[in-house]
Design a protein around this motif. Structure first.
Motif, PDB file in Angstrom:
ATOM      1  N   ARG A  33      -3.062  -4.678  -4.360  1.00  0.00           N
ATOM      2  CA  ARG A  33      -3.570  -3.334  -4.113  1.00  0.00           C
ATOM      3  C   ARG A  33      -2.756  -2.669  -3.017  1.00  0.00           C
ATOM      4  O   ARG A  33      -2.147  -3.354  -2.179  1.00  0.00           O
ATOM      5  CB  ARG A  33      -5.053  -3.367  -3.755  1.00  0.00           C
ATOM      6  N   GLN A  34      -2.788  -1.353  -3.039  1.00  0.00           N
ATOM      7  CA  GLN A  34      -2.051  -0.591  -2.035  1.00  0.00           C
ATOM      8  C   GLN A  34      -2.844   0.638  -1.651  1.00  0.00           C
ATOM      9  O   GLN A  34      -3.164   1.475  -2.505  1.00  0.00           O
ATOM     10  CB  GLN A  34      -0.679  -0.186  -2.569  1.00  0.00           C
ATOM     11  N   ALA A  35      -3.163   0.717  -0.378  1.00  0.00           N
ATOM     12  CA  ALA A  35      -3.851   1.885   0.167  1.00  0.00           C
ATOM     13  C   ALA A  35      -2.802   2.863   0.695  1.00  0.00           C
ATOM     14  O   ALA A  35      -1.685   2.453   1.037  1.00  0.00           O
ATOM     15  CB  ALA A  35      -4.807   1.461   1.270  1.00  0.00           C
ATOM     16  N   LYS A  63      -0.005   2.151   3.482  1.00  0.00           N
ATOM     17  CA  LYS A  63       0.015   0.707   3.743  1.00  0.00           C
ATOM     18  C   LYS A  63       0.883   0.001   2.709  1.00  0.00           C
ATOM     19  O   LYS A  63       1.169   0.536   1.647  1.00  0.00           O
ATOM     20  CB  LYS A  63      -1.403   0.144   3.709  1.00  0.00           C
ATOM     21  N   THR A 107     -10.854   0.700  -0.943  1.00  0.00           N
ATOM     22  CA  THR A 107     -10.231   1.866  -1.559  1.00  0.00           C
ATOM     23  C   THR A 107      -8.728   1.696  -1.596  1.00  0.00           C
ATOM     24  O   THR A 107      -8.084   1.479  -0.562  1.00  0.00           O
ATOM     25  CB  THR A 107     -10.594   3.138  -0.784  1.00  0.00           C
ATOM     26  N   ALA A 108      -8.168   1.753  -2.808  1.00  0.00           N
ATOM     27  CA  ALA A 108      -6.735   1.529  -2.981  1.00  0.00           C
ATOM     28  C   ALA A 108      -6.385   1.719  -4.453  1.00  0.00           C
ATOM     29  O   ALA A 108      -7.278   1.806  -5.307  1.00  0.00           O
ATOM     30  CB  ALA A 108      -6.347   0.114  -2.557  1.00  0.00           C
ATOM     31  N   THR A 109      -5.090   1.739  -4.705  1.00  0.00           N
ATOM     32  CA  THR A 109      -4.623   1.623  -6.084  1.00  0.00           C
ATOM     33  C   THR A 109      -4.425   0.151  -6.371  1.00  0.00           C
ATOM     34  O   THR A 109      -3.751  -0.547  -5.601  1.00  0.00           O
ATOM     35  CB  THR A 109      -3.312   2.389  -6.291  1.00  0.00           C
ATOM     36  N   TYR A 110      -5.009  -0.313  -7.446  1.00  0.00           N
ATOM     37  CA  TYR A 110      -4.934  -1.723  -7.814  1.00  0.00           C
ATOM     38  C   TYR A 110      -3.908  -1.900  -8.930  1.00  0.00           C
ATOM     39  O   TYR A 110      -3.965  -1.201  -9.946  1.00  0.00           O
ATOM     40  CB  TYR A 110      -6.311  -2.227  -8.249  1.00  0.00           C
ATOM     41  N   ARG A 135       1.793  -2.898  -0.086  1.00  0.00           N
ATOM     42  CA  ARG A 135       1.067  -3.524  -1.175  1.00  0.00           C
ATOM     43  C   ARG A 135       0.653  -4.928  -0.750  1.00  0.00           C
ATOM     44  O   ARG A 135       1.451  -5.679  -0.191  1.00  0.00           O
ATOM     45  CB  ARG A 135       1.958  -3.592  -2.422  1.00  0.00           C
ATOM     46  N   GLN A 146      -6.786   3.528  -9.751  1.00  0.00           N
ATOM     47  CA  GLN A 146      -7.325   3.908  -8.448  1.00  0.00           C
ATOM     48  C   GLN A 146      -8.791   3.517  -8.338  1.00  0.00           C
ATOM     49  O   GLN A 146      -9.601   3.834  -9.220  1.00  0.00           O
ATOM     50  CB  GLN A 146      -7.182   5.409  -8.225  1.00  0.00           C
TER      51      GLN A 146
END
Length: 127
Positions: free
Chosen positions: A38-40, A43, A91-94, A45, A122
């Protein structure tokens, strides 16, 4: 060539649950090492969970805290991430990732192990 398509993201309240799916094509999931990262925003990954070709699983224990479960369905050629007790920090893109090798456990945690990536889904956790 392996294609990965994630789905299942969306808006969720704190304490809620969400199941992410990653459908693979081009190769059977049991012949791949697969993972969720995941990447917020702002930040790097980060590793969440992985499943080896053998079926063995690995988690970032500090991140997951027993709330997430990674699994696969060979018949559907799909990787899953069941996420429970979601927190705003989730909360992040997975992203779903797949590698054709047989990495040792510690190698599962690094992005360079994986040859293929999905486009991401997302997940937003907010009240």
């Amino acid at each position: 060539q392996v294609q990965l398509v994630e789905s299942g993201g969306g808006l969720e309240q704190p304490g809620g649950s969400r199941r992410l799916s990653c459908v693979a094509s081009g190769r059977t999931v049991s012949t791949l090492a697969m993972a969720w990262f995941r990447q917020a925003p702002g930040k790097e990954r980060e590793f969440v969970a992985a499943i080896k070709r053998s079926g063995g699983v690995s988690y970032d224990g500090e991140l997951v805290k027993g709330r997430f479960t990674v699994s696969r369905d060979v018949r559907k050629n799909t990787l899953y991430l069941q996420m429970n007790r979601l927190e705003p920090e989730d909360t992040a893109t997975y992203y779903c990732a797949a590698g054709t090798g047989s990495p040792i456990t510690s190698s599962l945690w690094v992005t360079s192990t994986y040859d293929y990536w999905g486009q991401g889904t997302q997940v937003t956790v907010t009240s």
